[in-house]
Design a protein around this motif. Structure first.
Motif, PDB file in Angstrom:
ATOM      1  N   LYS A   1       0.837  -1.204   0.000  1.00 55.15           N
ATOM      2  CA  LYS A   1       0.000   0.000   0.000  1.00 55.15           C
ATOM      3  C   LYS A   1       0.871   1.253   0.000  1.00 55.15           C
ATOM      4  O   LYS A   1       0.607   2.218  -0.717  1.00 55.15           O
ATOM      5  CB  LYS A   1      -0.916   0.008   1.223  1.00 55.15           C
ATOM      6  N   GLU A   2       1.911   1.232   0.835  1.00 53.05           N
ATOM      7  CA  GLU A   2       2.805   2.384   0.920  1.00 53.05           C
ATOM      8  C   GLU A   2       3.487   2.634  -0.421  1.00 53.05           C
ATOM      9  O   GLU A   2       3.584   3.780  -0.884  1.00 53.05           O
ATOM     10  CB  GLU A   2       3.851   2.156   2.012  1.00 53.05           C
ATOM     11  N   PHE A   3       3.979   1.562  -1.064  1.00 56.86           N
ATOM     12  CA  PHE A   3       4.648   1.703  -2.357  1.00 56.86           C
ATOM     13  C   PHE A   3       3.682   2.258  -3.399  1.00 56.86           C
ATOM     14  O   PHE A   3       4.031   3.141  -4.198  1.00 56.86           O
ATOM     15  CB  PHE A   3       5.193   0.352  -2.827  1.00 56.86           C
ATOM     16  N   LYS A   4       2.450   1.735  -3.392  1.00 56.62           N
ATOM     17  CA  LYS A   4       1.455   2.164  -4.380  1.00 56.62           C
ATOM     18  C   LYS A   4       1.115   3.645  -4.209  1.00 56.62           C
ATOM     19  O   LYS A   4       0.989   4.371  -5.194  1.00 56.62           O
ATOM     20  CB  LYS A   4       0.204   1.293  -4.234  1.00 56.62           C
ATOM     21  N   MET A   5       1.004   4.092  -2.959  1.00 53.27           N
ATOM     22  CA  MET A   5       0.705   5.502  -2.718  1.00 53.27           C
ATOM     23  C   MET A   5       1.861   6.399  -3.152  1.00 53.27           C
ATOM     24  O   MET A   5       1.654   7.496  -3.664  1.00 53.27           O
ATOM     25  CB  MET A   5       0.385   5.726  -1.239  1.00 53.27           C
ATOM     26  N   GLN A   6       3.106   5.928  -2.955  1.00 54.27           N
ATOM     27  CA  GLN A   6       4.270   6.695  -3.410  1.00 54.27           C
ATOM     28  C   GLN A   6       4.224   6.878  -4.925  1.00 54.27           C
ATOM     29  O   GLN A   6       4.494   7.972  -5.444  1.00 54.27           O
ATOM     30  CB  GLN A   6       5.561   5.980  -3.014  1.00 54.27           C
ATOM     31  N   VAL A   7       3.898   5.789  -5.638  1.00 57.52           N
ATOM     32  CA  VAL A   7       3.834   5.850  -7.102  1.00 57.52           C
ATOM     33  C   VAL A   7       2.717   6.788  -7.544  1.00 57.52           C
ATOM     34  O   VAL A   7       2.911   7.630  -8.430  1.00 57.52           O
ATOM     35  CB  VAL A   7       3.630   4.441  -7.689  1.00 57.52           C
ATOM     36  N   LEU A   8       1.538   6.667  -6.931  1.00 61.93           N
ATOM     37  CA  LEU A   8       0.405   7.507  -7.309  1.00 61.93           C
ATOM     38  C   LEU A   8       0.710   8.986  -7.066  1.00 61.93           C
ATOM     39  O   LEU A   8       0.426   9.839  -7.918  1.00 61.93           O
ATOM     40  CB  LEU A   8      -0.838   7.094  -6.520  1.00 61.93           C
ATOM     41  N   GLU A   9       1.310   9.302  -5.922  1.00 61.17           N
ATOM     42  CA  GLU A   9       1.655  10.698  -5.618  1.00 61.17           C
ATOM     43  C   GLU A   9       2.668  11.238  -6.622  1.00 61.17           C
ATOM     44  O   GLU A   9       2.592  12.400  -7.048  1.00 61.17           O
ATOM     45  CB  GLU A   9       2.201  10.795  -4.203  1.00 61.17           C
ATOM     46  N   CYS A  10       3.605  10.386  -7.029  1.00 58.23           N
ATOM     47  CA  CYS A  10       4.626  10.797  -7.996  1.00 58.23           C
ATOM     48  C   CYS A  10       3.982  11.118  -9.350  1.00 58.23           C
ATOM     49  O   CYS A  10       4.288  12.132  -9.971  1.00 58.23           O
ATOM     50  CB  CYS A  10       5.674   9.700  -8.152  1.00 58.23           C
ATOM     51  N   VAL A  11       3.064  10.245  -9.809  1.00 55.93           N
ATOM     52  CA  VAL A  11       2.396  10.460 -11.097  1.00 55.93           C
ATOM     53  C   VAL A  11       1.550  11.732 -11.055  1.00 55.93           C
ATOM     54  O   VAL A  11       1.564  12.542 -11.991  1.00 55.93           O
ATOM     55  CB  VAL A  11       1.523   9.245 -11.471  1.00 55.93           C
ATOM     56  N   ARG A  12       0.826  11.928  -9.964  1.00 54.43           N
ATOM     57  CA  ARG A  12      -0.023  13.122  -9.845  1.00 54.43           C
ATOM     58  C   ARG A  12       0.814  14.401  -9.781  1.00 54.43           C
ATOM     59  O   ARG A  12       0.400  15.447 -10.270  1.00 54.43           O
ATOM     60  CB  ARG A  12      -0.901  12.998  -8.605  1.00 54.43           C
ATOM     61  N   ARG A  13       1.972  14.303  -9.186  1.00 55.34           N
ATOM     62  CA  ARG A  13       2.820  15.489  -9.029  1.00 55.34           C
ATOM     63  C   ARG A  13       3.512  15.882 -10.321  1.00 55.34           C
ATOM     64  O   ARG A  13       3.665  17.068 -10.618  1.00 55.34           O
ATOM     65  CB  ARG A  13       3.863  15.208  -7.934  1.00 55.34           C
ATOM     66  N   THR A  14       3.912  14.894 -11.109  1.00 55.80           N
ATOM     67  CA  THR A  14       4.753  15.172 -12.280  1.00 55.80           C
ATOM     68  C   THR A  14       3.994  15.174 -13.599  1.00 55.80           C
ATOM     69  O   THR A  14       4.499  15.680 -14.601  1.00 55.80           O
ATOM     70  CB  THR A  14       5.878  14.135 -12.379  1.00 55.80           C
ATOM     71  N   GLY A  15       2.794  14.589 -13.623  1.00 58.74           N
ATOM     72  CA  GLY A  15       2.106  14.455 -14.905  1.00 58.74           C
ATOM     73  C   GLY A  15       2.626  13.231 -15.645  1.00 58.74           C
ATOM     74  O   GLY A  15       3.120  12.291 -15.015  1.00 58.74           O
ATOM     75  N   PRO A  16       2.538  13.173 -16.996  1.00 61.05           N
ATOM     76  CA  PRO A  16       3.027  12.007 -17.741  1.00 61.05           C
ATOM     77  C   PRO A  16       4.468  11.689 -17.371  1.00 61.05           C
ATOM     78  O   PRO A  16       5.340  12.557 -17.404  1.00 61.05           O
ATOM     79  CB  PRO A  16       2.912  12.448 -19.205  1.00 61.05           C
ATOM     80  N   ILE A  17       4.719  10.439 -16.990  1.00 60.98           N
ATOM     81  CA  ILE A  17       6.057  10.061 -16.522  1.00 60.98           C
ATOM     82  C   ILE A  17       6.276   8.584 -16.811  1.00 60.98           C
ATOM     83  O   ILE A  17       5.355   7.774 -16.719  1.00 60.98           O
ATOM     84  CB  ILE A  17       6.212  10.362 -15.009  1.00 60.98           C
ATOM     85  N   SER A  18       7.495   8.243 -17.191  1.00 63.23           N
ATOM     86  CA  SER A  18       7.817   6.845 -17.487  1.00 63.23           C
ATOM     87  C   SER A  18       8.050   6.073 -16.196  1.00 63.23           C
ATOM     88  O   SER A  18       8.362   6.647 -15.145  1.00 63.23           O
ATOM     89  CB  SER A  18       9.057   6.756 -18.369  1.00 63.23           C
ATOM     90  N   ILE A  19       7.915   4.756 -16.281  1.00 65.28           N
ATOM     91  CA  ILE A  19       8.116   3.905 -15.110  1.00 65.28           C
ATOM     92  C   ILE A  19       9.554   4.012 -14.593  1.00 65.28           C
ATOM     93  O   ILE A  19       9.790   4.019 -13.383  1.00 65.28           O
ATOM     94  CB  ILE A  19       7.745   2.446 -15.463  1.00 65.28           C
ATOM     95  N   SER A  20      10.517   4.128 -15.511  1.00 61.99           N
ATOM     96  CA  SER A  20      11.912   4.250 -15.061  1.00 61.99           C
ATOM     97  C   SER A  20      12.142   5.549 -14.305  1.00 61.99           C
ATOM     98  O   SER A  20      12.908   5.595 -13.328  1.00 61.99           O
ATOM     99  CB  SER A  20      12.870   4.146 -16.255  1.00 61.99           C
ATOM    100  N   LEU A  21      11.461   6.633 -14.708  1.00 62.23           N
ATOM    101  CA  LEU A  21      11.601   7.902 -13.995  1.00 62.23           C
ATOM    102  C   LEU A  21      10.888   7.854 -12.640  1.00 62.23           C
ATOM    103  O   LEU A  21      11.346   8.464 -11.669  1.00 62.23           O
ATOM    104  CB  LEU A  21      11.059   9.055 -14.837  1.00 62.23           C
ATOM    105  N   ILE A  22       9.765   7.115 -12.572  1.00 60.00           N
ATOM    106  CA  ILE A  22       9.108   6.925 -11.271  1.00 60.00           C
ATOM    107  C   ILE A  22      10.064   6.212 -10.327  1.00 60.00           C
ATOM    108  O   ILE A  22      10.182   6.559  -9.150  1.00 60.00           O
ATOM    109  CB  ILE A  22       7.807   6.119 -11.423  1.00 60.00           C
ATOM    110  N   ARG A  23      10.767   5.199 -10.849  1.00 59.17           N
ATOM    111  CA  ARG A  23      11.756   4.490 -10.035  1.00 59.17           C
ATOM    112  C   ARG A  23      12.807   5.453  -9.502  1.00 59.17           C
ATOM    113  O   ARG A  23      13.178   5.409  -8.326  1.00 59.17           O
ATOM    114  CB  ARG A  23      12.431   3.394 -10.873  1.00 59.17           C
ATOM    115  N   ASN A  24      13.293   6.343 -10.368  1.00 57.10           N
ATOM    116  CA  ASN A  24      14.318   7.301  -9.933  1.00 57.10           C
ATOM    117  C   ASN A  24      13.774   8.262  -8.879  1.00 57.10           C
ATOM    118  O   ASN A  24      14.479   8.635  -7.936  1.00 57.10           O
ATOM    119  CB  ASN A  24      14.843   8.086 -11.134  1.00 57.10           C
ATOM    120  N   GLU A  25      12.504   8.675  -9.046  1.00 55.83           N
ATOM    121  CA  GLU A  25      11.903   9.637  -8.124  1.00 55.83           C
ATOM    122  C   GLU A  25      11.615   9.025  -6.759  1.00 55.83           C
ATOM    123  O   GLU A  25      11.757   9.686  -5.732  1.00 55.83           O
ATOM    124  CB  GLU A  25      10.601  10.185  -8.718  1.00 55.83           C
TER     125      GLU A  25
END
Length: 238
Positions: free
Chosen positions: A172-196
């Motif tokens: 759940k924690e990991f999923k929320m981190q990913v969702l917050e990252c996508v909402r914050r940055t807009g269109p983003i690749s999975i590799s960039l989410i990993r970096n963030e």
């Protein structure tokens, strides 16, 4: 009850050793597990409670992921805190109060233990020691750790189905981190989410799959990088 200790897995990641052990009774049944993460003189113990070799192996893999992602200090602090809290008299009194209130009976399926069977840890033919579950999680609600109204008696099988059990909390924690990252940055690749986020690529991918199934994010099919490989798949908030 006699317990023997057996190594499940051991590996070294970024100079940090991760070892997982299982404890078996004289019938060969797994009754507990422990994962030790060590770096020089710094050591943390966690991953207690697995009742099968497969559970112990899954916990080992999660710890390896955490270490590979540079989260050793976070795990060390959390494991140390849990060890300290669970050794306190207040914690033992909380557990006893919940068991007495629930009459040593699983609140999920109705399985019953005697107080003697609980004290002996293993009750022989009818199953393992009862487990006392925090309804609101141990990590996220420290103010309710010793509140009997926040506890319930469960067998291991019913405990493993709860939302707060083991890997589900971390997922759940990991999923929320990913969702917050996508909402914050807009269109983003999975590799960039990993970096963030600092999560492993596979963890990000699994989180994205679940978020897409829930309708919270979607593929950005207009992006030309969308089909160039797993790490370059681009997602956007729905």
């Amino acid at each position: 009850m006699t317990r023997a200790k057996q190594l499940v897995k051991r590996e070294t990641v970024n100079g940090i050793r991760v070892s997982t052990w299982k404890y078996i009774d004289n019938t060969g049944r797994v009754v507990d597990s422990e994962t030790i993460v060590a770096c020089g003189q710094k050591k943390a113990h966690g991953g207690f409670g697995a009742r099968t070799t497969e559970d112990a192996e899954r916990h080992h893999e999660r710890m390896v992921e955490n270490v590979a992602a540079g989260n050793f200090d976070t795990f060390f602090a959390r494991a140390k805190e849990q060890q300290v809290v669970r050794s306190l008299r207040e914690y033992r009194d909380w557990r006893k109060a919940v068991l007495i209130r629930d009459n040593h009976t699983c609140q999920g399926c109705g399985k019953h233990w005697s107080s003697f069977q609980d004290a002996a840890f293993d009750d022989g033919a009818s199953g393992f020691r009862p487990e006392v579950d925090h309804i609101e999680s141990f990590d996220h609600h420290p103010e309710r750790r010793f509140d009997p109204d926040n506890g319930r008696t469960l067998c291991h099988e019913c405990h493993a189905k709860t939302d707060n059990y083991g890997s589900r909390v971390h997922a759940k924690e990991f999923k929320m981190q990913v969702l917050e990252c996508v909402r914050r940055t807009g269109p983003i690749s999975i590799s960039l989410i990993r970096n963030e986020t600092g999560l492993l690529l596979l963890t990000v991918w699994k989180s994205c799959v679940e978020l897409m199934a829930e309708g919270l994010i979607k593929y950005d099919e207009t992006n030309p990088c969308c089909w160039m490989g797993l790490g370059e798949l681009v997602v956007v908030s729905n």
